[in-house]
Design a protein around this motif. Structure first.
Motif, mmCIF file in Angstrom:
data_model
loop_
_atom_site.group_PDB
_atom_site.id
_atom_site.type_symbol
_atom_site.label_atom_id
_atom_site.label_comp_id
_atom_site.label_asym_id
_atom_site.label_seq_id
_atom_site.Cartn_x
_atom_site.Cartn_y
_atom_site.Cartn_z
ATOM 1 N N LYS A 11 0.867 -1.410 -0.239
ATOM 2 C CA LYS A 11 0.071 0.172 0.120
ATOM 3 C C LYS A 11 0.562 1.395 0.183
ATOM 4 C CE LYS A 11 -3.874 -2.130 2.715
ATOM 5 N NZ LYS A 11 -5.063 -1.745 1.570
ATOM 6 N N THR A 65 -6.654 -12.862 0.152
ATOM 7 C CA THR A 65 -6.844 -13.231 1.146
ATOM 8 C C THR A 65 -5.158 -14.111 1.267
ATOM 9 O OG1 THR A 65 -8.027 -15.069 0.600
ATOM 10 C CG2 THR A 65 -9.506 -13.691 1.065
ATOM 11 N N ASN A 69 -1.616 -9.968 1.945
ATOM 12 C CA ASN A 69 -1.731 -9.421 2.896
ATOM 13 C C ASN A 69 -2.735 -7.793 3.027
ATOM 14 O OD1 ASN A 69 -1.903 -8.565 5.200
ATOM 15 N ND2 ASN A 69 -0.227 -8.789 6.361
ATOM 16 N N VAL A 71 -3.688 -6.166 4.803
ATOM 17 C CA VAL A 71 -3.359 -4.721 5.612
ATOM 18 C C VAL A 71 -2.377 -4.387 5.445
ATOM 19 C CG1 VAL A 71 -2.912 -4.272 8.110
ATOM 20 C CG2 VAL A 71 -3.158 -6.856 7.710
ATOM 21 N N ILE A 72 -1.553 -4.639 4.563
ATOM 22 C CA ILE A 72 -0.189 -3.810 4.136
ATOM 23 C C ILE A 72 0.273 -3.660 2.405
ATOM 24 C CG2 ILE A 72 1.091 -4.017 5.947
ATOM 25 C CD1 ILE A 72 2.644 -6.643 4.511
#
Lengths: 90, 90
Positions: A11, A65, A69, A71-72
């Motif tokens: 990200k 999934t 990841n 989240v990042i």
């Protein structure tokens, strides 16, 4: 056999030490003019049978999934490559 | 700022343990129908100024020396992305 290519990148707000290391190494090796580098992943999946909308939806879920990841990382693109039909954005 | 995307994949004859691990995990998580997975890298390079033929030649050299290990990896594609002009194969 059709191939689906999944592109994953860190990200934008996430620090990317691998990319930073490459960016720092480039000028040392004589490659100038690169402002920044970010390093992500590229997955090539060989799919059995046809890549239908349903298969693609499943692959999109797998990409979000298992292959990344969330989240990042972002799944920035999913492409379907077919020997017969070339490349298509999915 | 134009962006150059470099795609690196393990050579076909090279064992890819990361890809194998992903391929083994997919059916365990309910994703069926994937024959094989290979994992490579995707680099996004932000280039200062215009991406001329000369810049591209330099980047190709960087891709083949710094961004990939030519013993075990292939640079499978180098793409130039421009906000104004979209995507182009280089």
């Amino acid at each position: 056999m059709p191939r689906v290519v999944v592109h994953v990148m860190p990200k934008p707000e996430i620090l990317d030490p691998q990319g930073k290391a490459v960016a720092a190494a480039l000028p040392r090796l004589g490659f100038e003019g690169i402002a920044s580098v970010r390093q992500g992943k590229r997955f090539e999946l060989e799919v059995e049978g046809e890549v239908t909308e349903q298969v693609l939806a499943t692959l999109r879920e797998a990409a979000e999934t298992l292959l990344s990841n969330p989240v990042i990382e972002d799944v920035v693109a999913i492409e379907v490559e077919d020997a017969a039909h070339g490349k298509a954005q999915a």
